[in-house]
Design a protein around this motif. Structure first.
Motif, mmCIF file in Angstrom:
data_model
loop_
_atom_site.group_PDB
_atom_site.id
_atom_site.type_symbol
_atom_site.label_atom_id
_atom_site.label_comp_id
_atom_site.label_asym_id
_atom_site.label_seq_id
_atom_site.Cartn_x
_atom_site.Cartn_y
_atom_site.Cartn_z
ATOM 1 N N ASP A 139 0.840 -1.200 0.000
ATOM 2 C CA ASP A 139 0.000 0.000 0.000
ATOM 3 C C ASP A 139 0.875 1.250 0.000
ATOM 4 O OD1 ASP A 139 -2.396 -1.572 0.256
ATOM 5 O OD2 ASP A 139 -1.908 -1.819 2.389
ATOM 6 N N GLU A 140 0.384 2.313 -0.596
ATOM 7 C CA GLU A 140 1.141 3.554 -0.643
ATOM 8 C C GLU A 140 1.272 4.142 0.765
ATOM 9 O OE1 GLU A 140 1.250 7.755 -3.157
ATOM 10 O OE2 GLU A 140 -0.514 6.445 -3.264
ATOM 11 N N ILE A 141 2.480 4.567 1.101
ATOM 12 C CA ILE A 141 2.737 5.122 2.429
ATOM 13 C C ILE A 141 3.398 6.497 2.274
ATOM 14 C CG2 ILE A 141 3.998 4.855 4.594
ATOM 15 C CD1 ILE A 141 3.922 1.853 4.191
ATOM 16 N N LYS A 142 2.782 7.507 2.824
ATOM 17 C CA LYS A 142 3.348 8.846 2.794
ATOM 18 C C LYS A 142 4.120 9.074 4.089
ATOM 19 C CE LYS A 142 -0.190 10.813 -0.244
ATOM 20 N NZ LYS A 142 -1.237 11.865 -0.398
ATOM 21 N N ASP A 143 5.221 9.799 3.989
ATOM 22 C CA ASP A 143 6.060 10.070 5.158
ATOM 23 C C ASP A 143 6.472 8.768 5.845
ATOM 24 O OD1 ASP A 143 5.715 12.862 4.785
ATOM 25 O OD2 ASP A 143 3.777 12.733 5.797
ATOM 26 N N PHE A 144 7.039 7.865 5.048
ATOM 27 C CA PHE A 144 7.445 6.555 5.564
ATOM 28 C C PHE A 144 8.505 6.657 6.640
ATOM 29 C CE2 PHE A 144 10.702 3.172 5.240
ATOM 30 C CZ PHE A 144 9.960 2.129 5.780
ATOM 31 N N ASP A 145 8.360 5.848 7.658
ATOM 32 C CA ASP A 145 9.359 5.701 8.707
ATOM 33 C C ASP A 145 9.587 4.208 8.901
ATOM 34 O OD1 ASP A 145 10.000 5.277 11.832
ATOM 35 O OD2 ASP A 145 10.741 7.238 11.186
ATOM 36 N N TRP A 146 10.848 3.814 9.095
ATOM 37 C CA TRP A 146 11.174 2.394 9.182
ATOM 38 C C TRP A 146 10.435 1.685 10.317
ATOM 39 C CZ3 TRP A 146 13.934 -0.408 5.658
ATOM 40 C CH2 TRP A 146 14.589 0.327 4.668
ATOM 41 N N SER A 147 10.057 2.433 11.334
ATOM 42 C CA SER A 147 9.337 1.823 12.458
ATOM 43 C C SER A 147 7.984 1.264 12.035
ATOM 44 C CB SER A 147 9.130 2.850 13.579
ATOM 45 O OG SER A 147 8.325 3.932 13.140
ATOM 46 N N GLN A 148 7.497 1.703 10.873
ATOM 47 C CA GLN A 148 6.207 1.228 10.370
ATOM 48 C C GLN A 148 6.253 -0.233 9.925
ATOM 49 O OE1 GLN A 148 5.956 4.924 7.798
ATOM 50 N NE2 GLN A 148 3.783 4.710 8.274
ATOM 51 N N LEU A 149 7.464 -0.809 9.863
ATOM 52 C CA LEU A 149 7.580 -2.221 9.500
ATOM 53 C C LEU A 149 7.310 -3.148 10.687
ATOM 54 C CD1 LEU A 149 9.053 -0.940 7.008
ATOM 55 C CD2 LEU A 149 10.510 -2.960 7.004
ATOM 56 N N LYS A 150 7.344 -2.601 11.891
ATOM 57 C CA LYS A 150 7.144 -3.435 13.074
ATOM 58 C C LYS A 150 5.764 -4.093 13.058
ATOM 59 C CE LYS A 150 10.406 -1.208 16.223
ATOM 60 N NZ LYS A 150 10.616 -0.591 17.540
ATOM 61 N N ASP A 151 5.761 -5.377 13.415
ATOM 62 C CA ASP A 151 4.539 -6.197 13.463
ATOM 63 C C ASP A 151 3.926 -6.440 12.090
ATOM 64 O OD1 ASP A 151 4.666 -6.326 16.315
ATOM 65 O OD2 ASP A 151 3.747 -4.340 16.420
ATOM 66 N N ALA B 123 3.333 -10.583 -5.475
ATOM 67 C CA ALA B 123 2.236 -10.218 -6.378
ATOM 68 C C ALA B 123 0.979 -11.034 -6.097
ATOM 69 C CB ALA B 123 2.674 -10.409 -7.828
ATOM 70 N N SER B 124 1.175 -12.266 -5.616
ATOM 71 C CA SER B 124 0.023 -13.131 -5.345
ATOM 72 C C SER B 124 -0.563 -12.914 -3.951
ATOM 73 C CB SER B 124 0.422 -14.600 -5.510
ATOM 74 O OG SER B 124 1.375 -14.971 -4.530
ATOM 75 N N GLY B 125 0.042 -12.002 -3.180
ATOM 76 C CA GLY B 125 -0.541 -11.659 -1.890
ATOM 77 C C GLY B 125 0.281 -11.956 -0.653
ATOM 78 N N THR B 126 1.468 -12.503 -0.825
ATOM 79 C CA THR B 126 2.310 -12.825 0.335
ATOM 80 C C THR B 126 3.084 -11.590 0.801
ATOM 81 O OG1 THR B 126 2.613 -15.100 -0.438
ATOM 82 C CG2 THR B 126 4.162 -14.281 1.208
ATOM 83 N N GLY B 127 2.932 -11.237 2.055
ATOM 84 C CA GLY B 127 3.689 -10.132 2.641
ATOM 85 C C GLY B 127 3.085 -8.761 2.420
ATOM 86 N N GLN B 128 3.431 -7.850 3.331
ATOM 87 C CA GLN B 128 3.010 -6.447 3.214
ATOM 88 C C GLN B 128 4.144 -5.578 2.687
ATOM 89 O OE1 GLN B 128 1.825 -7.112 7.400
ATOM 90 N NE2 GLN B 128 0.242 -5.573 7.024
ATOM 91 N N PHE B 129 5.383 -6.074 2.856
ATOM 92 C CA PHE B 129 6.570 -5.394 2.352
ATOM 93 C C PHE B 129 7.480 -6.435 1.710
ATOM 94 C CE2 PHE B 129 5.036 -2.842 5.869
ATOM 95 C CZ PHE B 129 5.136 -1.536 5.402
ATOM 96 N N VAL B 130 8.268 -5.989 0.728
ATOM 97 C CA VAL B 130 9.166 -6.916 0.040
ATOM 98 C C VAL B 130 10.420 -6.179 -0.433
ATOM 99 C CG1 VAL B 130 8.124 -6.534 -2.231
ATOM 100 C CG2 VAL B 130 9.281 -8.713 -1.750
#
Length: 333
Positions: free
Chosen positions: A121-133, A180-187
């Motif tokens: 998903d598009e993320i504005k003002d990304f911060d690395w802490s947003q990867l937690k959980d 692309a098939s749906g695995t993961g929120q980040f890659v």
């Protein structure tokens, strides 16, 4: 009569030998290259092939893609290929195993990580802490992409094993398809896949692991020590061609480079190739020369140590030979 035919025979022998000598000087040497992946990340190599720099050196190169560092190294050690284009960490793994015929890095091609952090998903003002959980689809354990990725996460205070769900059991060649098939929120993705995903709305590039992890001998041409001993001239000619490819990319626009490397990416649109080359140029990913710097080597050791993949620090003179790279630079002046 004997003398007459004797001289004729001797003349024929001389003519034949001269003919062979002439043929020998124009003969080319075959070199089989195994690249760890097909990626815009390796643009200078493709430029060297397409612009005829290898041919100018009297080399006939055969390029094959041996997906994954483990497969590429296996191909090199077994003799299926002569030269491997793969992460420098693989030469350290071989050295750590006590190989009698160690693998030697002789020409660096890329000097930063080539992967980008792509969010579903598009993320504005990304911060690395947003990867937690979150669910993070990483690369193969022990490979440079994964180690550089984890190094970056730790740098930003994220424990890869505990602060997120880390998936790293998917084959390198299947990671993009899995996301692309749906695995993961980040890659973690290389180019041109990252740009393709952006265009198709499958993901959004939000950060660069190359920028975050610093200078590394990320992808290097290497071969067995025995091959260098037996084919010093070929290794030198090979390095000369690579240096010319590197210089060409540095002095031409992304559009020009994209056009030259198109034959290696026939199913990729030109604007995607331009976007990918531009990204890599802007972050200094393409090495400007084949020389592997000691500071970058030490950073590599730090990254490997952080990942728990280093038994002990390996001095560069054990598995690095910059002689050919330095000669290539000197001879071009």
């Amino acid at each position: 009569m004997f003398k007459r035919y004797g001289w004729i025979g001797l003349s024929l022998i001389i003519l034949f030998a001269t003919g062979l000598s002439g043929c020998g000087s124009s003969q080319t040497s075959k070199v089989k290259i195994g690249e760890v992946a097909r990626s815009v990340f390796y643009a200078p190599q493709y430029v060297a092939i397409e612009k005829g720099f290898f041919k100018d050196e009297g080399l006939d190169v055969e390029l094959q893609t041996t997906a994954g560092g483990d497969k590429t190294m296996t191909a090199l050690l077994s003799g299926a290929i002569d030269v491997a284009l793969v992460g420098a960490e693989t030469s350290i793994y071989v050295y750590q195993q006590g190989a009698e015929d160690p693998v030697i890095n002789f020409a660096q091609l890329t000097q930063t990580d080539g992967t980008f952090l792509v969010a579903r998903d598009e993320i504005k003002d990304f911060d690395w802490s947003q990867l937690k959980d979150k669910v993070f689809l990483g690369q193969r354990k022990g490979g440079m992409p994964q180690m550089a990725g984890e190094f970056t996460l730790k740098k930003h205070g994220i424990d890869p094993q505990n602060d997120l769900e880390l998936i790293q059991n998917i084959e390198f060649a299947n990671i993009a398809a899995a996301f692309a098939s749906g695995t993961g929120q980040f890659v973690q993705l290389f180019e041109p896949t990252a740009s393709i995903f952006e265009r198709e709305g499958k993901g959004h590039v939000i950060a660069s692991f190359g920028t975050e992890s610093g200078r590394l001998p990320y992808t290097v041409f290497m071969t067995k020590q025995s091959y260098i001993k037996d084919h010093e001239d070929i290794v030198q000619k090979f390095t000369n061609a690579i240096y010319r490819g590197q210089q060409w990319v540095q002095t031409h626009s992304p559009e020009e480079t994209a056009k030259v490397i198109t034959p290696f990416f026939k199913d990729t649109d030109q604007d995607i190739l331009v976007s990918a080359v531009k990204r890599y140029l802007e972050q200094g990913t393409y090495a400007e020369s084949p020389v592997l710097e000691e500071s970058a080597w030490n950073n590599l050791l730090d990254v490997m140590d952080s990942a728990g993949e280093l038994k002990s620090r390996v001095e560069p003179d054990k598995v690095v030979d910059n002689t050919f790279a330095k000669t290539a630079i000197q001879s071009s002046r």
